[in-house]
Each structure stands twice: as C-alpha cells, then as structure tokens.
Design a protein around this motif. Structure first.
Motif, PDB file in Angstrom:
ATOM      1  N   HIS A 450       1.216  -1.017   0.129  1.00  0.00           N
ATOM      2  CA  HIS A 450      -0.682  -0.111  -0.429  1.00  0.00           C
ATOM      3  C   HIS A 450       0.497   0.956   0.100  1.00  0.00           C
ATOM      4  O   HIS A 450       0.310   2.464  -0.423  1.00  0.00           O
ATOM      5  N   ASP A 451       2.026   0.767   0.324  1.00  0.00           N
ATOM      6  CA  ASP A 451       2.890   2.620   0.894  1.00  0.00           C
ATOM      7  C   ASP A 451       3.930   2.786  -0.630  1.00  0.00           C
ATOM      8  O   ASP A 451       4.791   3.271  -0.264  1.00  0.00           O
ATOM      9  N   THR A 452       3.910   1.847  -1.696  1.00  0.00           N
ATOM     10  CA  THR A 452       4.613   1.628  -2.532  1.00  0.00           C
ATOM     11  C   THR A 452       4.435   3.314  -3.397  1.00  0.00           C
ATOM     12  O   THR A 452       3.176   3.485  -3.456  1.00  0.00           O
ATOM     13  N   PRO A 453       5.500   3.823  -3.686  1.00  0.00           N
ATOM     14  CA  PRO A 453       5.474   4.673  -4.909  1.00  0.00           C
ATOM     15  C   PRO A 453       5.048   5.089  -6.217  1.00  0.00           C
ATOM     16  O   PRO A 453       4.821   4.299  -6.893  1.00  0.00           O
ATOM     17  N   GLY A 454       4.276   6.050  -6.912  1.00  0.00           N
ATOM     18  CA  GLY A 454       3.696   5.584  -7.604  1.00  0.00           C
ATOM     19  C   GLY A 454       2.882   5.236  -7.886  1.00  0.00           C
ATOM     20  O   GLY A 454       1.739   4.757  -7.349  1.00  0.00           O
ATOM     21  N   SER A 455       2.386   4.989  -8.673  1.00  0.00           N
ATOM     22  CA  SER A 455       1.262   3.872  -9.762  1.00  0.00           C
ATOM     23  C   SER A 455       1.409   2.501  -9.895  1.00  0.00           C
ATOM     24  O   SER A 455       2.797   1.670 -10.732  1.00  0.00           O
ATOM     25  N   ILE A 456       0.628   1.488  -9.690  1.00  0.00           N
ATOM     26  CA  ILE A 456       0.075  -0.542  -9.804  1.00  0.00           C
ATOM     27  C   ILE A 456      -0.117  -0.353 -11.086  1.00  0.00           C
ATOM     28  O   ILE A 456      -1.673   0.226 -10.530  1.00  0.00           O
ATOM     29  N   PHE A 457      -0.365  -0.759 -12.254  1.00  0.00           N
ATOM     30  CA  PHE A 457      -1.145  -0.509 -13.485  1.00  0.00           C
ATOM     31  C   PHE A 457      -1.120  -2.078 -13.203  1.00  0.00           C
ATOM     32  O   PHE A 457      -0.432  -3.296 -13.624  1.00  0.00           O
ATOM     33  N   GLU A 458      -2.292  -2.512 -13.201  1.00  0.00           N
ATOM     34  CA  GLU A 458      -3.074  -4.134 -13.219  1.00  0.00           C
ATOM     35  C   GLU A 458      -3.503  -4.967 -14.899  1.00  0.00           C
ATOM     36  O   GLU A 458      -4.789  -4.026 -15.421  1.00  0.00           O
ATOM     37  N   VAL A 459      -2.833  -5.194 -15.328  1.00  0.00           N
ATOM     38  CA  VAL A 459      -3.262  -5.063 -17.034  1.00  0.00           C
ATOM     39  C   VAL A 459      -4.002  -6.776 -17.402  1.00  0.00           C
ATOM     40  O   VAL A 459      -2.513  -7.601 -17.221  1.00  0.00           O
ATOM     41  N   ASP A 460      -4.813  -6.952 -17.334  1.00  0.00           N
ATOM     42  CA  ASP A 460      -5.924  -8.445 -18.279  1.00  0.00           C
ATOM     43  C   ASP A 460      -7.226  -7.959 -18.442  1.00  0.00           C
ATOM     44  O   ASP A 460      -7.875  -7.093 -18.943  1.00  0.00           O
ATOM     45  N   LEU A 461      -7.324  -9.261 -19.144  1.00  0.00           N
ATOM     46  CA  LEU A 461      -8.872  -9.499 -19.515  1.00  0.00           C
ATOM     47  C   LEU A 461      -9.958  -8.100 -18.534  1.00  0.00           C
ATOM     48  O   LEU A 461     -10.194  -9.224 -17.491  1.00  0.00           O
ATOM     49  N   PRO A 462     -10.943  -8.184 -19.324  1.00  0.00           N
ATOM     50  CA  PRO A 462     -11.712  -7.597 -18.928  1.00  0.00           C
ATOM     51  C   PRO A 462     -12.878  -8.836 -17.369  1.00  0.00           C
ATOM     52  O   PRO A 462     -12.537  -8.264 -16.387  1.00  0.00           O
ATOM     53  N   ALA A 463     -12.876  -9.383 -17.752  1.00  0.00           N
ATOM     54  CA  ALA A 463     -13.660 -10.717 -16.567  1.00  0.00           C
ATOM     55  C   ALA A 463     -12.815 -11.279 -15.803  1.00  0.00           C
ATOM     56  O   ALA A 463     -13.508 -11.186 -15.390  1.00  0.00           O
ATOM     57  N   THR A 464     -12.162 -11.328 -16.129  1.00  0.00           N
ATOM     58  CA  THR A 464     -10.992 -11.356 -15.684  1.00  0.00           C
ATOM     59  C   THR A 464     -10.708 -10.646 -13.911  1.00  0.00           C
ATOM     60  O   THR A 464     -11.147 -11.081 -12.315  1.00  0.00           O
ATOM     61  N   GLN A 465     -10.755  -9.315 -14.758  1.00  0.00           N
ATOM     62  CA  GLN A 465     -10.451  -8.649 -13.322  1.00  0.00           C
ATOM     63  C   GLN A 465     -11.668  -7.903 -12.717  1.00  0.00           C
ATOM     64  O   GLN A 465     -11.396  -7.643 -11.532  1.00  0.00           O
ATOM     65  N   GLU A 466     -13.127  -8.151 -13.492  1.00  0.00           N
ATOM     66  CA  GLU A 466     -14.302  -8.211 -12.881  1.00  0.00           C
ATOM     67  C   GLU A 466     -14.462  -9.179 -11.751  1.00  0.00           C
ATOM     68  O   GLU A 466     -14.909  -9.103 -10.727  1.00  0.00           O
ATOM     69  N   TRP A 467     -14.126 -10.075 -12.055  1.00  0.00           N
ATOM     70  CA  TRP A 467     -13.763 -11.666 -10.760  1.00  0.00           C
ATOM     71  C   TRP A 467     -13.426 -11.441 -10.256  1.00  0.00           C
ATOM     72  O   TRP A 467     -13.312 -11.634  -8.856  1.00  0.00           O
ATOM     73  N   LYS A 468     -11.925 -10.770 -10.109  1.00  0.00           N
ATOM     74  CA  LYS A 468     -10.825 -10.556  -8.611  1.00  0.00           C
ATOM     75  C   LYS A 468     -10.981  -9.496  -8.222  1.00  0.00           C
ATOM     76  O   LYS A 468     -11.407  -9.307  -6.494  1.00  0.00           O
ATOM     77  N   ARG A 469     -11.793  -7.996  -8.841  1.00  0.00           N
ATOM     78  CA  ARG A 469     -12.577  -7.665  -8.026  1.00  0.00           C
ATOM     79  C   ARG A 469     -14.066  -7.538  -6.802  1.00  0.00           C
ATOM     80  O   ARG A 469     -14.131  -6.715  -5.927  1.00  0.00           O
TER      81      ARG A 469
END
Length: 630
Positions: A450-469
């Motif tokens: 959580h304290d990482t500086p900057g941004s982390i971009f998670e790139v993946d298939l839309p369905a996978t990201q919906e399930w994960k969220r």
C-alpha cells in the motif's frame, strides 16, 4: 462286382494297411465279408473310396471326410469348406513366415558369417523354439526386416554375448565401467530386437532360462542375465550421481540394487501399457491404481521419504534421457502415465473469471503460504484472493500440493513472483514510479504494498478483472490508491491505448512484469508488446517469462509439457509461441532494448532455495526468465 481287399488296393493305388485303417476308423468298411472273414468291396464301396481320395487331395482331414460322406447334420458341406479354407489360410501364413525366416537365414549366410554357416542348424532349431513360445505377432516383430531391426541371432548379439562372457570370466564387477558399458549396449539392443515390446522381452528371457538348448545355442545364461541386470542398475546410478551428493548417491544405489524393486518395474510397465493400448481412459480406477503403485515403487527404488532427494532424482530423470531407457518405456507410455497422474490436479476449468492458468498460479501461491517454511514469497492475501469457497477447497485438498511434481511447479511460480517483487523494489529505490503487471491474474502485489510510491497498473482481460474485484470486495481487501485497473485483451486492444487511458506516462521510466502470459500469445503479439516497452523512457525494463521450444526439451520434460499444453488447450488456452533464448536475445536488441539478462535454474535455486530441507527448488523447466532493459 465284388473286389477283395488286395484287388481294391491295387486298383486304387493304396496299401492294404491303409484300407485296414479306413475300416478301423469307420471311414470305409466292406459291404460284405466271407465266412472266413475276408473283406469284399462292392461298386458302392469303390465310389466312396474315390470320393475319399478326391477329398484327401484337397487337403481335407479324415474325420471331416467321414463326417461329410456320412452326411452328419453338424458337418454340412459349407461348414467343412469353411474349416478347410481356414486351415489352408493358416498353412499359407505359416509357410510365408517360414519362408521369411529362411530367407533371412539365407541372407545372413550369404553375408559370409562363418560361425552362422557352421551353426545354421542351431539357428533353425532356435527358430523352432521361438515358434513354440511366441504368438504370430511376436514372431513377426522378432524377425522383422528394416534398418532398425535386429534379430536375436544377428551377429551383433553374438559379439555382445561373447564380450559379456569374457568380462564375467575375468571376474569383472558389475559395478565396473566395462560392465556398465556392456549393460547400456544390451538394453539398447534388446529394445531394438523387441521393438520396445516388454511382453516379448519377458518371453525371450523366459525362453533363455527355461530352454537348456537355447542357452547352449545363444550362450545367454540365467547368471549372465543377473549380471547384466546388476550392471545396468550401476550404470543408471553413475548417471544419477552427476546430480546428487555422495550421501544421496549411496542411498539411491542401495535402493537401485534391491533386486525386488528391479523385478517389479517391467511388470508394472507392462500392465500400464496394456491399459494404454486398450484405450482405457487415464482417470479410470484400474489406471489410477497403477499410478499409485508406480509412485510407491518410485519412492522405494530411489528416495524413500526423503523429499529433497526425490526432487533431485526427478530433476535428474528430466535432464538425462538415458535414465528413461528400458524395454517398454517410451514417450507414449510416459505421457499416459503423466496424464493419469494430473487428472483433476490443479487444472479444474471454470466458466468465468480467471483463466485456468491464472487460477493454477494463485492456488500454488496460496499452497506455498500453508505448506512451505521458510516462505520464499510472503503473501498473506494469497488465500483470500481466491474467495472463500476456493480457499476452503484448497485447504481440504492440500495433499495434492505435497507431491514433488507439484513442489517443483510451485517453486518456479513463487520464485518468478518473488523475483518480480525484488526487481520492483530495486527499481522503486532508483526512482521508478510506474509498475505494470501484464496479465496480472490474481497477483496481489498492489494490495501487499500500500505504501509503494507511484502507480501499479494491473493489465488483464476484463472478465478476469471483474471476477477479481468481486473477490477482493468479498474478502474486504482494500484497493490501494496506487492501483490502476487496465482491462485489455492483448490480441484486440493495444497495450499503448489501454495504459494511456489509465494514466500511464510513456515519458517516465516503468518496470513491467510479464509472467506466464507470452506462451498464450502469438509471436506477433509478443513482439508488439515488447516494441511498445522498448519505446518507453530510458531506464524502463521488463521481466519476461517465455516458453522454450518443445523440441529443445529433454524427453521427460517434453512429455510433461506436451501433456500440459493439451490440458490447457482443452481449457481454452492453447500455447501459441515459444522462443529460443539466443534468438530472443537478438530480437530484444533489434526491438531497441539496450541489454538483457537471463537467469539460469541454478542461479535462482541458489538465490532463493539454498539450504532448504523441504525439497522446494526449481527443477528442469520449460520456460526462462529474462530481464530486458531499455
């Protein structure tokens, strides 16, 4: 008209003894006898005799002739004809086989083998013994022609038997280098002679031990077979010794020299092959029972309960093709065995959410948290991200993750994640403020940092990201402010477009991790993504995992990978690309990367698994990890 037996014999061209025999078996009896007992034959008897002789000339047996002439219901003419046709076909087949055998013998004689010229009658006698013990298919295999065929009476066998006799007379130990070299030659010759048929090899061995004349002719004795068997065990130990320390080697040698274990392997391989050839499914109960026996015999033959030793042995088997040498062992059988072992293991397909490959990785990371100490990848969210039902299922089935094959797979998966963590930490310390996780799956880096500086971009298939969220919300895992979801299908939407919409700055350096993804993309898609990264700001880098060409892998690993590819293809994830390391390095230069570094398995094991006692380490793998820097 009446004829005495002598007159009938003369007219028919038969002996009196033959007519007596016909009378005795009821085939042809005289119509009348004199008071003195002399046989008198009438016209009807003569007609019957002509029919008997005509049928004999067509090859009919005397019982069939009698049945036909007596007009018995069970012996209708059509039945007799069919029986006779079958017998003639069988005779023709035997004649053809005998012709082939004799032609081979004639060819060997013509080649000028003096020993064979002297002992050709012995060779014929040996052929006769084989015909007594072997079925037609086995005989065809044994006397097949072609560049790879070696008959049991081939001079090359004679030479080898003479050498083995000489070594045994000299008192050479079965552990000697000479004995081991002879054993390798013996097994290779037997594999060619039997066309790798374990049943035929077993029968040949039984003939040699049960038939005294076979021992005298061929020279192979029961004592010789024992000596060769022991020599082969030592030869295998010598190869294994290249991968084991002295203490491990002694344990393996003790187990390999156990005669009981060595006797069980051919029988087990024969049973498994029979199921494979019969088309029995790999998940059938009889096959699964054989797999359990195979695993148990493997431990008894190599490592017992020593998990570290088991990992080293299995890795040696992957790296040394000769360790798979043995009559009846081939890639088809090993693939069948492997498929039977992994049925239902880690590859449960799902209809929505992450792809099977992403779920496998997540399960292994979670199993690592529960089973392995010390942790290589400390990921307290690994179980939670799976969801409650999946996490409980994993806890209930932990035993399947304790198997050495599962450990080797898990080792590679947790190391690549740990390596990505370490490289990102180093990059952040240098001032890099963008981390892009390509094909993120169920990766938890952003939620653990959580304290990482900057941004982390998670790139993946839309369905996978919906399930994960949804699962993150269910597990009450807070989304950090640094996280950016980037829904992208690599083969439909460009990475450039997706990242730009999410706020990625190509003018600032970034670290990309691209793990377990490239093999599911075609080479053009891989090249496009790498080209985009190479155009990013100087100091950017990508940790890339890629598959090696299947043809470049050792036989055992090739079997494993082909089976794995088939399983993933069934789940909708076919492998589409693979790269030769040298060619990939040149490709990276061409695309614009300034440098690249590929880790060896030994380097990763030394870095992350040194001095462990739980058997966790990377074995021979079908992929490589490369860091390419812009």
């Amino acid at each position: 008209m009446q004829l005495k037996i002598g007159e009938l014999a003369k007219r028919a061209g038969l002996s009196v003894r033959a007519l007596h025999h016909y009378d005795a078996i009821g085939l042809l009896s005289p119509s009348q006898r004199t008071d003195g007992g002399a046989r008198l034959y009438r016209r009807g008897d003569l007609i019957r005799l002509h029919r008997i002789e005509a049928l004999k000339r067509f090859g009919y047996s005397l019982p069939d002739i009698k049945a036909s002439l007596d007009d018995q219901p069970a012996s209708a003419p059509i039945n007799i004809l069919h029986r006779q046709i079958a017998e003639l076909d069988a005779q023709a087949s035997r004649a053809q086989r005998l012709s082939r055998h004799l032609r081979r013998l004639a060819k060997m004689l013509a080649a000028g083998s003096e020993t064979l010229a002297i002992d050709w009658l012995n060779t014929l006698e040996l052929m006769s013994m084989y015909q007594k013990h072997l079925n037609e298919n086995e005989l065809d295999t044994l006397f097949a022609t072609g560049p790879d065929a070696i008959a049991p009476m081939d001079p090359i066998w004679d030479e080898l038997v003479v050498e083995v006799h000489s070594a045994m007379r000299e008192g050479l130990s079965s552990e000697s280098s000479v004995a081991q070299e002879l054993a390798w030659r013996w097994v290779r010759l037997m594999t060619r002679t039997t066309n790798n048929d374990p049943a035929l090899a077993y029968k040949l061995m039984k003939i040699q031990t049960a038939e005294p004349r076979a021992q005298q002719i061929v020279g192979i004795t029961a004592e010789m077979l024992v000596w060769i068997d022991e020599s082969f065990a030592h030869a295998r130990c010598t190869l294994l010794g290249k991968h084991l320390n002295p203490a491990q080697m002694e344990e393996v040698r003790r187990r390999q020299l156990n005669e009981k274990n060595r006797r069980e392997w051919p029988t087990l391989a024969l049973e498994l092959r029979a199921h494979m050839q019969a088309g029995v499914e790999a998940d059938a109960a009889p096959v699964q029972a054989l797999v359990e026996r195979w695993q148990q015999l493997f431990r008894e033959s190599f490592c017992g309960d020593d998990v570290v030793l088991e990992v080293h042995v299995r890795d040696a088997l992957n790296q040394e093709p000769d360790l798979q040498l043995g009559v009846g062992l081939d890639e088809a059988l090993l693939a069948y065995l492997h498929k039977a072992h992994i049925v239902g293991h880690d590859l449960t397909p799902i209809d929505a959410g992450p792809k099977p490959s992403a779920l496998i990785v997540a399960r292994q990371r979670a199993a690592h948290q529960l089973l392995d100490r010390p942790l290589v990848l400390d990921d307290p969210l690994a179980l939670a991200v799976l969801g409650k039902a999946e996490a409980q299922d994993l806890r209930n089935g932990l035993d399947r993750f304790r198997h050495p094959m599962s450990k080797c797979r898990r080792s590679a998966l947790v190391v690549r994640s740990r390596l990505a963590d370490d490289i990102w930490t180093e990059a952040a310390e240098r001032g890099v403020r963008q981390y892009v996780v390509l094909g993120a799956g169920l990766d938890t880096t952003a939620y653990r940092q959580h304290d990482t500086p900057g941004s982390i971009f998670e790139v993946d298939l839309p369905a996978t990201q919906e399930w994960k969220r949804a699962h993150l919300n269910e597990a009450d895992i807070r989304l950090p402010q640094s996280l950016r979801f980037v829904p992208v299908d690599f083969e439909r939407v460009s990475l450039d477009e997706g990242l730009t919409r999410a706020g990625f700055d190509p003018l600032e350096p970034a670290f990309f991790s691209w793990l377990g993804v490239t093999m599911y993309l075609d080479e053009a898609a891989v090249a496009d993504t790498l080209r985009f990264i190479a155009r990013c700001a100087r100091g950017s880098a990508v940790l890339l995992e890629y598959a090696l060409p299947v043809s470049s892998l050792p036989p055992m690993m090739r079997v494993f990978v082909e089976q794995l590819m088939a399983q993933f293809a069934e789940g909708g994830e076919p492998w589409k690309s693979a790269f030769d390391p040298a060619e990939l390095a040149q490709m990276l230069v061409t695309l614009g990367f300034s440098s690249s570094h590929t880790w060896t398995i030994d380097q990763l094991n030394q870095r992350y698994f040194a001095n462990r006692s739980d058997g966790l380490q990377i074995g021979t793998t079908p992929s490589r990890l490369t860091l390419a820097t812009v």
